[in-house]
Design a protein around this motif. Structure first.
Motif, mmCIF file in Angstrom:
data_model
loop_
_atom_site.group_PDB
_atom_site.id
_atom_site.type_symbol
_atom_site.label_atom_id
_atom_site.label_comp_id
_atom_site.label_asym_id
_atom_site.label_seq_id
_atom_site.Cartn_x
_atom_site.Cartn_y
_atom_site.Cartn_z
ATOM 1 N N ALA A 179 0.921 -1.028 -0.028
ATOM 2 C CA ALA A 179 0.041 -0.149 0.026
ATOM 3 C C ALA A 179 0.972 1.245 -0.111
ATOM 4 C CB ALA A 179 -0.953 -0.060 1.287
ATOM 5 N N GLY A 180 0.448 2.292 -0.906
ATOM 6 C CA GLY A 180 1.168 3.529 -0.941
ATOM 7 C C GLY A 180 1.955 3.451 -2.129
ATOM 8 N N GLY A 181 2.332 2.293 -2.812
ATOM 9 C CA GLY A 181 3.267 2.304 -3.701
ATOM 10 C C GLY A 181 2.629 2.492 -5.235
ATOM 11 N N SER A 182 3.355 2.467 -6.030
ATOM 12 C CA SER A 182 2.611 3.091 -7.614
ATOM 13 C C SER A 182 3.041 1.957 -8.438
ATOM 14 C CB SER A 182 3.648 4.121 -7.837
ATOM 15 O OG SER A 182 3.250 5.342 -7.044
ATOM 16 N N LEU A 183 2.331 2.017 -9.629
ATOM 17 C CA LEU A 183 2.474 1.017 -10.835
ATOM 18 C C LEU A 183 2.077 1.786 -12.010
ATOM 19 C CD1 LEU A 183 0.938 -2.646 -10.017
ATOM 20 C CD2 LEU A 183 3.218 -2.041 -10.411
ATOM 21 N N ARG A 184 2.673 1.478 -13.058
ATOM 22 C CA ARG A 184 2.224 1.793 -14.355
ATOM 23 C C ARG A 184 1.795 0.893 -15.102
ATOM 24 N NH1 ARG A 184 4.836 5.467 -19.282
ATOM 25 N NH2 ARG A 184 5.991 3.520 -19.496
ATOM 26 N N VAL B 37 -1.913 2.988 -24.387
ATOM 27 C CA VAL B 37 -2.503 3.979 -23.401
ATOM 28 C C VAL B 37 -1.879 3.320 -22.053
ATOM 29 C CG1 VAL B 37 -4.619 4.457 -22.180
ATOM 30 C CG2 VAL B 37 -4.544 4.396 -24.633
ATOM 31 N N TYR B 38 -1.472 4.357 -21.165
ATOM 32 C CA TYR B 38 -1.174 4.166 -20.063
ATOM 33 C C TYR B 38 -2.033 4.516 -18.638
ATOM 34 C CZ TYR B 38 3.469 4.100 -22.938
ATOM 35 O OH TYR B 38 4.050 3.899 -23.835
ATOM 36 N N LEU B 39 -1.864 3.800 -17.660
ATOM 37 C CA LEU B 39 -2.349 3.951 -16.548
ATOM 38 C C LEU B 39 -1.571 3.892 -15.392
ATOM 39 C CD1 LEU B 39 -5.496 4.742 -15.228
ATOM 40 C CD2 LEU B 39 -5.431 2.297 -14.378
ATOM 41 N N GLN B 40 -1.273 5.366 -14.782
ATOM 42 C CA GLN B 40 -0.388 5.556 -14.033
ATOM 43 C C GLN B 40 -1.106 5.455 -12.422
ATOM 44 O OE1 GLN B 40 3.147 6.057 -13.758
ATOM 45 N NE2 GLN B 40 2.859 5.947 -11.520
ATOM 46 N N MET B 41 -0.847 4.766 -11.851
ATOM 47 C CA MET B 41 -1.654 4.559 -10.384
ATOM 48 C C MET B 41 -0.662 4.668 -9.069
ATOM 49 S SD MET B 41 -3.568 0.912 -11.201
ATOM 50 C CE MET B 41 -2.199 -0.279 -11.334
ATOM 51 N N ASN B 42 -0.997 5.903 -8.456
ATOM 52 C CA ASN B 42 -0.156 5.998 -7.352
ATOM 53 C C ASN B 42 -0.881 5.879 -6.133
ATOM 54 O OD1 ASN B 42 1.894 7.166 -9.142
ATOM 55 N ND2 ASN B 42 1.011 9.113 -9.129
ATOM 56 N N SER B 43 -0.321 5.881 -4.843
ATOM 57 C CA SER B 43 -1.184 5.834 -3.607
ATOM 58 C C SER B 43 -1.936 4.640 -3.632
ATOM 59 C CB SER B 43 -1.794 7.204 -3.259
ATOM 60 O OG SER B 43 -1.031 8.381 -3.174
ATOM 61 N N LEU B 44 -1.502 3.354 -3.993
ATOM 62 C CA LEU B 44 -2.277 2.486 -4.194
ATOM 63 C C LEU B 44 -2.908 1.739 -2.670
ATOM 64 C CD1 LEU B 44 -0.587 0.657 -7.152
ATOM 65 C CD2 LEU B 44 -2.941 1.095 -6.986
ATOM 66 N N GLU B 45 -3.891 1.376 -2.892
ATOM 67 C CA GLU B 45 -4.671 0.669 -1.406
ATOM 68 C C GLU B 45 -5.008 -0.672 -1.730
ATOM 69 O OE1 GLU B 45 -7.873 3.522 -1.580
ATOM 70 O OE2 GLU B 45 -6.811 5.215 -1.078
ATOM 71 N N PRO B 46 -5.091 -1.208 -0.834
ATOM 72 C CA PRO B 46 -5.470 -2.563 -0.810
ATOM 73 C C PRO B 46 -7.105 -3.038 -1.689
ATOM 74 C CG PRO B 46 -4.832 -2.230 1.291
ATOM 75 C CD PRO B 46 -4.734 -1.120 0.737
ATOM 76 N N GLU B 47 -7.818 -1.614 -1.446
ATOM 77 C CA GLU B 47 -8.981 -1.934 -2.217
ATOM 78 C C GLU B 47 -8.755 -1.858 -3.880
ATOM 79 O OE1 GLU B 47 -9.502 -1.079 1.828
ATOM 80 O OE2 GLU B 47 -8.290 0.054 0.407
ATOM 81 N N ASP B 48 -7.613 -1.366 -4.239
ATOM 82 C CA ASP B 48 -7.314 -1.660 -5.725
ATOM 83 C C ASP B 48 -6.925 -2.748 -6.257
ATOM 84 O OD1 ASP B 48 -5.742 1.795 -5.077
ATOM 85 O OD2 ASP B 48 -7.686 1.449 -5.972
ATOM 86 N N THR B 49 -6.863 -3.670 -5.539
ATOM 87 C CA THR B 49 -6.513 -5.224 -5.832
ATOM 88 C C THR B 49 -7.579 -5.461 -6.804
ATOM 89 O OG1 THR B 49 -5.206 -5.598 -4.003
ATOM 90 C CG2 THR B 49 -6.283 -7.459 -5.310
ATOM 91 N N ALA B 50 -7.070 -6.096 -7.985
ATOM 92 C CA ALA B 50 -8.126 -6.509 -8.965
ATOM 93 C C ALA B 50 -7.251 -7.038 -10.190
ATOM 94 C CB ALA B 50 -9.106 -5.288 -9.467
ATOM 95 N N VAL B 51 -7.967 -7.740 -11.241
ATOM 96 C CA VAL B 51 -7.527 -7.900 -12.381
ATOM 97 C C VAL B 51 -7.813 -6.560 -13.285
ATOM 98 C CG1 VAL B 51 -7.321 -9.168 -14.699
ATOM 99 C CG2 VAL B 51 -7.944 -10.370 -12.225
#
Length: 131
Positions: free
Chosen positions: A14-19, A79-93
């Motif tokens: 949690a709190g990390g980032s992915l693109r 197309v990119y999706l930059q995801m910051n401040s990730l939370e456990p609730e963002d867990t998904a496919v």
């Protein structure tokens, strides 16, 4: 043959980032908007974000606004999706999908874009956020 290929998923705290990346082929990229959806285990697929770079329009779900940024590299049909401040609730496919720009422009909101309106889908990439 239309193909959308997602990449960039992974496991992080949690709190990390992915693109995430969505590489599109087999369609005229400028005639489509590209959206990101996600589906968590046991839940319905939900829209996350959608962009038409040709129209300079992007929509976001309320629960990702300010944390996620969608962008498009038209030269790479990606197309990119930059995801910051990730939370456990963002867990998904996470899936990307293509929708006609004509349909997209009439929507005015991500909420009215149903998954059934998207013409082609990628295979998905897993994002897992641990607490």
């Amino acid at each position: 043959e239309v193909q959308l290929v997602e990449s960039g998923g992974g496991l992080l705290q949690a709190g990390g980032s992915l693109r995430l990346s969505c590489e599109v082929s087999g369609i005229n990229f400028e005639d489509y908007a590209i959206g990101w959806f996600r589906q968590a285990l046991g839940k319905e697929r939900e829209g996350v974000s959608c962009i038409s770079s040709r129209d300079s329009i992007a929509y976001y779900a309320d629960n990702v606004k300010g944390r996620f940024t969608i962008s498009s590299d038209d030269a790479r049909n990606t197309v990119y999706l930059q995801m910051n401040s990730l939370e456990p609730e963002d867990t998904a496919v996470y899936y990307c999908a293509a929708i006609s720009r004509v349909v997209f422009r009439t929507a005015h909101s991500l909420r009215v874009l149903a998954p059934a309106q998207f013409e082609a889908w990628g295979q998905g990439t897993q994002v897992t956020v641990s607490s």
